[in-house]
Design a protein around this motif. Structure first.
Motif, PDB file in Angstrom:
ATOM      1  N   PRO A 215       0.804  -1.228   0.000  1.00 48.36           N
ATOM      2  CA  PRO A 215       0.000   0.000   0.000  1.00 48.36           C
ATOM      3  C   PRO A 215       0.833   1.273   0.000  1.00 48.36           C
ATOM      4  CG  PRO A 215      -0.074  -1.059   2.150  1.00 48.36           C
ATOM      5  CD  PRO A 215       0.618  -2.013   1.227  1.00 48.36           C
ATOM      6  N   ASP A 216       2.158   1.119   0.011  1.00 50.41           N
ATOM      7  CA  ASP A 216       3.051   2.263  -0.150  1.00 50.41           C
ATOM      8  C   ASP A 216       3.509   2.420  -1.594  1.00 50.41           C
ATOM      9  OD1 ASP A 216       4.568  -0.031  -0.264  1.00 50.41           O
ATOM     10  OD2 ASP A 216       6.107   0.654   1.138  1.00 50.41           O
ATOM     11  N   GLY A 217       3.004   1.553  -2.492  1.00 48.51           N
ATOM     12  CA  GLY A 217       3.358   1.642  -3.892  1.00 48.51           C
ATOM     13  C   GLY A 217       4.677   0.992  -4.249  1.00 48.51           C
ATOM     14  N   VAL A 218       5.220   0.172  -3.368  1.00 46.99           N
ATOM     15  CA  VAL A 218       6.519  -0.473  -3.580  1.00 46.99           C
ATOM     16  C   VAL A 218       6.317  -1.982  -3.723  1.00 46.99           C
ATOM     17  CG1 VAL A 218       8.800  -0.928  -2.590  1.00 46.99           C
ATOM     18  CG2 VAL A 218       7.731   1.319  -2.288  1.00 46.99           C
ATOM     19  N   TRP A 219       7.036  -2.585  -4.676  1.00 44.94           N
ATOM     20  CA  TRP A 219       6.977  -4.043  -4.814  1.00 44.94           C
ATOM     21  C   TRP A 219       7.487  -4.694  -3.533  1.00 44.94           C
ATOM     22  CZ3 TRP A 219       4.535  -6.381  -8.728  1.00 44.94           C
ATOM     23  CH2 TRP A 219       4.369  -5.693  -9.934  1.00 44.94           C
ATOM     24  N   GLY A 220       6.668  -5.543  -2.931  1.00 39.44           N
ATOM     25  CA  GLY A 220       7.078  -6.246  -1.724  1.00 39.44           C
ATOM     26  C   GLY A 220       7.618  -7.631  -2.013  1.00 39.44           C
ATOM     27  N   ALA A 221       7.237  -8.190  -3.165  1.00 43.73           N
ATOM     28  CA  ALA A 221       7.704  -9.525  -3.567  1.00 43.73           C
ATOM     29  C   ALA A 221       7.517  -9.644  -5.070  1.00 43.73           C
ATOM     30  CB  ALA A 221       6.911 -10.609  -2.845  1.00 43.73           C
ATOM     31  N   ARG A 222       8.485 -10.318  -5.735  1.00 39.17           N
ATOM     32  CA  ARG A 222       8.379 -10.507  -7.185  1.00 39.17           C
ATOM     33  C   ARG A 222       8.973 -11.849  -7.578  1.00 39.17           C
ATOM     34  NH1 ARG A 222       9.378  -5.382 -10.994  1.00 39.17           N
ATOM     35  NH2 ARG A 222       7.619  -6.386 -12.043  1.00 39.17           N
ATOM     36  N   CYS A 223       8.414 -12.429  -8.623  1.00 41.12           N
ATOM     37  CA  CYS A 223       9.011 -13.614  -9.224  1.00 41.12           C
ATOM     38  C   CYS A 223      10.247 -13.199 -10.026  1.00 41.12           C
ATOM     39  CB  CYS A 223       8.012 -14.289 -10.178  1.00 41.12           C
ATOM     40  SG  CYS A 223       6.579 -15.038  -9.377  1.00 41.12           S
ATOM     41  N   ALA A 224      11.025 -14.175 -10.421  1.00 36.89           N
ATOM     42  CA  ALA A 224      12.135 -13.897 -11.325  1.00 36.89           C
ATOM     43  C   ALA A 224      11.578 -13.614 -12.717  1.00 36.89           C
ATOM     44  CB  ALA A 224      13.086 -15.087 -11.371  1.00 36.89           C
ATOM     45  N   ALA A 225      12.253 -12.746 -13.457  1.00 38.63           N
ATOM     46  CA  ALA A 225      11.814 -12.398 -14.813  1.00 38.63           C
ATOM     47  C   ALA A 225      12.271 -13.464 -15.801  1.00 38.63           C
ATOM     48  CB  ALA A 225      12.351 -11.030 -15.197  1.00 38.63           C
ATOM     49  N   LEU A 226      11.866 -14.688 -15.534  1.00 38.59           N
ATOM     50  CA  LEU A 226      12.286 -15.844 -16.322  1.00 38.59           C
ATOM     51  C   LEU A 226      11.058 -16.645 -16.749  1.00 38.59           C
ATOM     52  CD1 LEU A 226      15.242 -17.055 -14.056  1.00 38.59           C
ATOM     53  CD2 LEU A 226      15.431 -15.789 -16.218  1.00 38.59           C
ATOM     54  N   PRO A 227      11.132 -17.344 -17.873  1.00 40.73           N
ATOM     55  CA  PRO A 227       9.983 -18.126 -18.347  1.00 40.73           C
ATOM     56  C   PRO A 227       9.827 -19.444 -17.601  1.00 40.73           C
ATOM     57  CG  PRO A 227      11.795 -18.380 -19.875  1.00 40.73           C
ATOM     58  CD  PRO A 227      12.250 -17.377 -18.854  1.00 40.73           C
ATOM     59  N   GLU A 228       9.644 -19.340 -16.292  1.00 46.82           N
ATOM     60  CA  GLU A 228       9.498 -20.522 -15.451  1.00 46.82           C
ATOM     61  C   GLU A 228       8.304 -20.337 -14.521  1.00 46.82           C
ATOM     62  OE1 GLU A 228      13.135 -21.008 -13.367  1.00 46.82           O
ATOM     63  OE2 GLU A 228      14.331 -21.366 -15.172  1.00 46.82           O
ATOM     64  N   PRO A 229       7.494 -21.365 -14.336  1.00 43.00           N
ATOM     65  CA  PRO A 229       6.341 -21.250 -13.437  1.00 43.00           C
ATOM     66  C   PRO A 229       6.773 -21.116 -11.978  1.00 43.00           C
ATOM     67  CG  PRO A 229       6.595 -23.515 -14.187  1.00 43.00           C
ATOM     68  CD  PRO A 229       7.568 -22.692 -14.975  1.00 43.00           C
ATOM     69  N   GLU A 230       6.222 -20.138 -11.302  1.00 40.48           N
ATOM     70  CA  GLU A 230       6.484 -19.938  -9.882  1.00 40.48           C
ATOM     71  C   GLU A 230       5.460 -18.955  -9.338  1.00 40.48           C
ATOM     72  OE1 GLU A 230       9.890 -17.685  -8.633  1.00 40.48           O
ATOM     73  OE2 GLU A 230      10.242 -16.901 -10.646  1.00 40.48           O
ATOM     74  N   PHE A 231       5.616 -18.561  -8.089  1.00 40.31           N
ATOM     75  CA  PHE A 231       4.728 -17.554  -7.523  1.00 40.31           C
ATOM     76  C   PHE A 231       5.496 -16.732  -6.496  1.00 40.31           C
ATOM     77  CE2 PHE A 231       3.958 -21.677  -5.481  1.00 40.31           C
ATOM     78  CZ  PHE A 231       4.277 -21.417  -4.153  1.00 40.31           C
ATOM     79  N   ALA A 232       5.093 -15.487  -6.359  1.00 38.82           N
ATOM     80  CA  ALA A 232       5.675 -14.578  -5.369  1.00 38.82           C
ATOM     81  C   ALA A 232       4.712 -14.481  -4.191  1.00 38.82           C
ATOM     82  CB  ALA A 232       5.904 -13.205  -5.985  1.00 38.82           C
ATOM     83  N   MET A 233       5.235 -14.568  -2.986  1.00 40.14           N
ATOM     84  CA  MET A 233       4.399 -14.559  -1.781  1.00 40.14           C
ATOM     85  C   MET A 233       4.637 -13.303  -0.950  1.00 40.14           C
ATOM     86  SD  MET A 233       4.699 -18.488  -0.404  1.00 40.14           S
ATOM     87  CE  MET A 233       6.496 -18.392  -0.309  1.00 40.14           C
TER      88      MET A 233
END
Length: 279
Positions: A215-233
């Motif tokens: 809610p501060d407008g900042v990414w708190g978690a991100r997946c890798a920018a790769l063509p692989e299935p995953e999830f960011a928590m």
């Protein structure tokens, strides 16, 4: 507190394979304590102009296969006690193009609501999809959520409406999160002091991976920018001291500011001077 995940999954023209991939990530997320996982636009059905190559393909689309996979995903959600938001087409009568939708599946294995994309792109509106009409709200463990899809990131009124409806976050699903989408999403999160859980397919991860914006407008978690299935928590916590200003101060103050009383009571009704000013 609520643990959420933004998924990055491979989307194909094979509905059954899409379903298997979705269930695989749901199982992995549930094993890590996730209560709500979001999937991208068209995650199950495929997306128009990519997996659905021609508009006429909707006439031969295997709706029974999608329904079977949705039921299987819902059953898994009930078994693992997890909520899932899954992108897919929604069939309409009289040969109208389908809605571009998000299906919200509950921890009890039920379909609790469906969001239909309201602001379609110019090409989508030309025979690929039919626009939806209203926002939706659902609740997970006392946290309230709305949904938005793709180009709706560029319509700030979508997020302002959800803020007025009292959501804690928005599940954002897109077939790609381009850099200007990322800028808009961060702005919408920060201006409205809400979380945004953004999902994308692995095919578009290089343009912008899935992730969670605070809610501060900042990414708190991100997946890798790769063509692989995953999830960011990420864990949503209204009492997190890191978000004290946006949640406890800025959001309630902005609500008062928009009502205008705090300004009206300070206004001074003084005539403007008629003298000419030289600059």
């Amino acid at each position: 507190m609520l643990k959420v995940a933004a998924a990055q999954t491979f989307v194909s023209a094979d509905i059954a394979e899409n379903g298997r991939r979705i269930r695989r990530l749901i199982s992995s997320a549930a094993a890590q304590g996730v209560r709500l996982i979001n999937f991208c636009e068209g995650a199950l059905s495929g997306y128009g102009k990519f997996q659905i190559l021609e508009q006429d393909d909707w006439q031969t689309f295997d709706w029974a296969a999608q329904e079977a996979e949705l039921r299987a995903i819902a059953e898994l959600c009930g078994k693992l006690r997890i909520f899932a938001v899954v992108g897919g087409a929604h069939r309409l009568s009289n040969s109208h193009p389908p809605h571009n939708s998000l299906y919200v599946l509950s921890e009890s294995g039920a379909l609790i609501t469906r969001y239909d994309k309201r602001f379609l792109s110019n090409s989508e509106l030309g025979g690929w999809y039919t626009p939806g009409t209203q926002p939706i709200i659902f609740e997970v463990d006392s946290y309230r959520f709305g949904c938005a899809i793709c180009i709706e990131s560029q319509f700030e009124e979508v997020f302002r409406e959800y803020e007025r409806l009292g959501v804690d976050g928005v599940l954002f699903s897109s077939y790609g999160i381009a850099p200007y989408f990322q800028i808009a999403l961060r702005a919408n999160a920060g201006v409205n002091c809400i979380w945004i859980i953004a999902a994308t397919p692995v095919q578009k991860a290089h343009k912008g991976p899935a992730g969670v914006i605070g809610p501060d407008g900042v990414w708190g978690a991100r997946c890798a920018a790769l063509p692989e299935p995953e999830f960011a928590m990420a864990t949503l916590d209204r009492n997190d001291s890191a978000y004290d200003i946006p949640l406890q101060k800025a959001r309630p103050w902005r609500a008062k500011a928009r009502q205008g009383d705090i300004y009206r009571e300070k206004m001074v009704d003084e005539p403007r001077s008629r003298e000419r000013h030289e600059y």
